[in-house]
Design an enzyme around this catalytic site. Structure first.
Site, PDB file in Angstrom:
ATOM      1  N   LYS A 162     -17.347 -25.532  -9.762  1.00  0.00           N
ATOM      2  CA  LYS A 162     -18.476 -25.254  -8.863  1.00  0.00           C
ATOM      3  C   LYS A 162     -19.706 -26.094  -9.193  1.00  0.00           C
ATOM      4  O   LYS A 162     -20.378 -26.592  -8.290  1.00  0.00           O
ATOM      5  CB  LYS A 162     -18.824 -23.767  -8.883  1.00  0.00           C
ATOM      6  CG  LYS A 162     -17.771 -22.925  -8.170  1.00  0.00           C
ATOM      7  CD  LYS A 162     -18.151 -21.464  -8.116  1.00  0.00           C
ATOM      8  CE  LYS A 162     -16.950 -20.651  -7.649  1.00  0.00           C
ATOM      9  NZ  LYS A 162     -17.200 -19.219  -7.600  1.00  0.00           N
ATOM     10  N   ASP A 221     -20.531 -17.212  -2.009  1.00  0.00           N
ATOM     11  CA  ASP A 221     -20.363 -16.150  -3.015  1.00  0.00           C
ATOM     12  C   ASP A 221     -21.554 -15.201  -3.018  1.00  0.00           C
ATOM     13  O   ASP A 221     -21.397 -13.977  -3.073  1.00  0.00           O
ATOM     14  CB  ASP A 221     -20.268 -16.749  -4.428  1.00  0.00           C
ATOM     15  CG  ASP A 221     -18.881 -17.294  -4.747  1.00  0.00           C
ATOM     16  OD1 ASP A 221     -17.908 -16.836  -4.142  1.00  0.00           O
ATOM     17  OD2 ASP A 221     -18.808 -18.197  -5.604  1.00  0.00           O
TER      18      ASP A 221
HETATM   19  P1  NDP Z   1     -18.866 -17.967 -17.278  1.00  0.00           P
HETATM   20  O1  NDP Z   1     -17.836 -18.474 -18.235  1.00  0.00           O
HETATM   21  O2  NDP Z   1     -19.830 -18.920 -16.692  1.00  0.00           O
HETATM   22  O3  NDP Z   1     -19.723 -16.786 -18.006  1.00  0.00           O
HETATM   23  C1  NDP Z   1     -19.080 -15.838 -18.790  1.00  0.00           C
HETATM   24  C2  NDP Z   1     -20.050 -14.713 -19.176  1.00  0.00           C
HETATM   25  O4  NDP Z   1     -19.256 -13.635 -19.699  1.00  0.00           O
HETATM   26  C3  NDP Z   1     -21.065 -15.074 -20.259  1.00  0.00           C
HETATM   27  O5  NDP Z   1     -22.265 -14.395 -19.985  1.00  0.00           O
HETATM   28  C4  NDP Z   1     -20.407 -14.512 -21.537  1.00  0.00           C
HETATM   29  O6  NDP Z   1     -21.344 -14.135 -22.519  1.00  0.00           O
HETATM   30  C5  NDP Z   1     -19.781 -13.263 -20.981  1.00  0.00           C
HETATM   31  N1  NDP Z   1     -18.679 -12.718 -21.795  1.00  0.00           N
HETATM   32  C6  NDP Z   1     -17.442 -13.274 -21.971  1.00  0.00           C
HETATM   33  N2  NDP Z   1     -16.675 -12.455 -22.738  1.00  0.00           N
HETATM   34  C7  NDP Z   1     -17.446 -11.365 -23.031  1.00  0.00           C
HETATM   35  C8  NDP Z   1     -17.212 -10.178 -23.784  1.00  0.00           C
HETATM   36  N3  NDP Z   1     -16.044  -9.938 -24.397  1.00  0.00           N
HETATM   37  N4  NDP Z   1     -18.211  -9.251 -23.876  1.00  0.00           N
HETATM   38  C9  NDP Z   1     -19.409  -9.483 -23.267  1.00  0.00           C
HETATM   39  N5  NDP Z   1     -19.683 -10.608 -22.551  1.00  0.00           N
HETATM   40  C10 NDP Z   1     -18.720 -11.532 -22.431  1.00  0.00           C
HETATM   41  O7  NDP Z   1     -18.014 -17.197 -16.150  1.00  0.00           O
HETATM   42  P2  NDP Z   1     -18.284 -17.135 -14.563  1.00  0.00           P
HETATM   43  O8  NDP Z   1     -19.691 -16.738 -14.321  1.00  0.00           O
HETATM   44  O9  NDP Z   1     -17.761 -18.361 -13.905  1.00  0.00           O
HETATM   45  O10 NDP Z   1     -17.272 -15.940 -14.075  1.00  0.00           O
HETATM   46  C11 NDP Z   1     -17.515 -14.625 -14.486  1.00  0.00           C
HETATM   47  C12 NDP Z   1     -16.613 -13.636 -13.731  1.00  0.00           C
HETATM   48  O11 NDP Z   1     -16.912 -13.610 -12.343  1.00  0.00           O
HETATM   49  C13 NDP Z   1     -15.122 -13.903 -13.833  1.00  0.00           C
HETATM   50  O12 NDP Z   1     -14.496 -12.667 -14.099  1.00  0.00           O
HETATM   51  C14 NDP Z   1     -14.758 -14.380 -12.428  1.00  0.00           C
HETATM   52  O13 NDP Z   1     -13.398 -14.092 -12.099  1.00  0.00           O
HETATM   53  C15 NDP Z   1     -15.702 -13.555 -11.586  1.00  0.00           C
HETATM   54  N6  NDP Z   1     -15.969 -14.070 -10.210  1.00  0.00           N
HETATM   55  C16 NDP Z   1     -15.537 -13.327  -9.123  1.00  0.00           C
HETATM   56  C17 NDP Z   1     -15.778 -13.761  -7.818  1.00  0.00           C
HETATM   57  C18 NDP Z   1     -15.294 -12.950  -6.640  1.00  0.00           C
HETATM   58  O14 NDP Z   1     -15.216 -13.466  -5.516  1.00  0.00           O
HETATM   59  N7  NDP Z   1     -14.986 -11.680  -6.802  1.00  0.00           N
HETATM   60  C19 NDP Z   1     -16.492 -15.018  -7.535  1.00  0.00           C
HETATM   61  C20 NDP Z   1     -16.925 -15.716  -8.743  1.00  0.00           C
HETATM   62  C21 NDP Z   1     -16.658 -15.247 -10.029  1.00  0.00           C
HETATM   63  P3  NDP Z   1     -21.827 -15.149 -23.696  1.00  0.00           P
HETATM   64  O15 NDP Z   1     -22.965 -15.945 -23.127  1.00  0.00           O
HETATM   65  O16 NDP Z   1     -22.221 -14.234 -24.796  1.00  0.00           O
HETATM   66  O17 NDP Z   1     -20.628 -16.004 -24.032  1.00  0.00           O
END
Ligand code: NDP
Length: 272
Positions: free
Chosen positions: A74, A112
């Site tokens: 993206k 989105d």
């Molecule tokens: P990113 O990789 O950009 O961000 C991940 C985030 O999750 C960070 O804030 C990270 O925190 C946090 N994180 C990861 N593991 C943990 C954990 N065990 N405990 C707490 N925090 C955690 O991901 P995206 O933003 O690209 O995607 C996020 C979600 O959104 C996914 O599940 C994706 O499938 C979903 N999504 C759904 C859509 C839909 O249409 N329904 C559309 C777009 C996305 P830290 O900074 O501490 O690492």
């Protein structure tokens, strides 16, 4: 297995990303074409990170008219369309990511955020309400901007606090960073972390008020986040409705006709 873009068959519409085999978009859009009596082909095509500038012209040359963009492309696609001078609306520019492309029109959209906001309002959490958003990744960034611009009062929490404070400083929006994911006083908690994808829980001290717990992820069963919320008496919703809404808005941008949302949701529900 979904082909690499260089091996893709001709088609009309596609979702690009890597990995892409798991995508539910082909199922959802194909169901929409069937419901509307259309004969278009919607495919899943693998485009590895770093190959966007070669892949987009090649896919257009194969006849593709529209693309959806997913992980991890993206931001890369956003940078590409900016560099190439495509049309991007001012609000979509602010989100920093796009997920829908109209190739001939050289236009990029983010469906989105609006898709998410519509589903939030459908759950009776309307502008003016206080919400807590968990996460500070790509999805969090776009949704934080969308929520503030739509008039919500927004608090946020992230596992790595520095990442959230950097993001808030960059966005320059009135978002309150929290040291704990504390839902006191909010009407909804929105989980944008990818914890649910690995079956991990973000531990929220639910208070027993019937607030909304919204996980943008979706899975076969309730995610650990939603399961804990439901056990505490919260209303719960997963990312399926958002997936349908963003897909429906892409469909409408490409085909200029109302999308058959019920058929799209049914196709997803049949999968789960
Ligand atoms: P990113 O990789 O950009 O961000 C991940 C985030 O999750 C960070 O804030 C990270 O925190 C946090 N994180 C990861 N593991 C943990 C954990 N065990 N405990 C707490 N925090 C955690 O991901 P995206 O933003 O690209 O995607 C996020 C979600 O959104 C996914 O599940 C994706 O499938 C979903 N999504 C759904 C859509 C839909 O249409 N329904 C559309 C777009 C996305 P830290 O900074 O501490 O690492």
């Amino acid at each position: 297995m979904s082909p690499h873009w260089s091996q893709a068959e001709p088609g009309d519409y596609a979702v690009i990303g890597d990995p892409i085999d798991h995508s539910l978009s082909p199922r959802m859009h194909s169901a929409a074409y069937r419901a509307d009596g259309l004969n278009h082909a919607y495919r899943a095509i693998r485009v590895p990170a770093g190959e966007v500038s070669e892949a987009l012209p090649a896919l257009q040359a194969k006849g593709y008219r529209g693309l959806n963009v997913t992980v991890p492309l993206k931001e890369e696609v956003f940078a590409y369309v900016r560099e190439q001078g495509w049309r991007v609306s001012p609000s979509d520019l602010e989100y920093g990511a796009v997920n829908t492309l109209l190739l001939a029109e050289r236009t990029a959209l983010n469906t989105d955020v609006l898709g998410f906001l519509r589903t939030l309002q459908a759950q009776a959490v309307t502008p003016g309400a206080s919400v807590l958003l968990l996460g500070a990744g790509g999805t969090a960034r776009a949704l934080l901007v969308g929520l503030v611009r739509a008039g919500y009062r927004v608090a946020a929490w992230n596992r790595t606090p520095e990442r959230l404070t950097t993001l808030i400083a960059e966005l320059q929006l009135p978002i309150s960073p929290l040291t704990h994911p504390d839902p006191a006083g909010v009407e909804a908690v929105i989980n944008t972390t990818s914890a649910s994808l690995t079956g991990e829980a973000v531990s929220v001290p639910w208070e027993g008020r019937p607030i909304l717990a919204y996980d943008v992820a979706y899975a076969q069963t309730l995610t650990p986040f939603l399961a804990s919320a439901q056990a505490a008496g919260c209303r719960v919703t997963d990312g399926r409705a958002m997936l349908v809404e963003q897909g429906a808005m892409a469909y409408e941008a490409w085909l200029r006709r109302p999308a058959p949302r019920a058929a799209m949701l049914k196709a997803l529900d049949e999968h789960f």
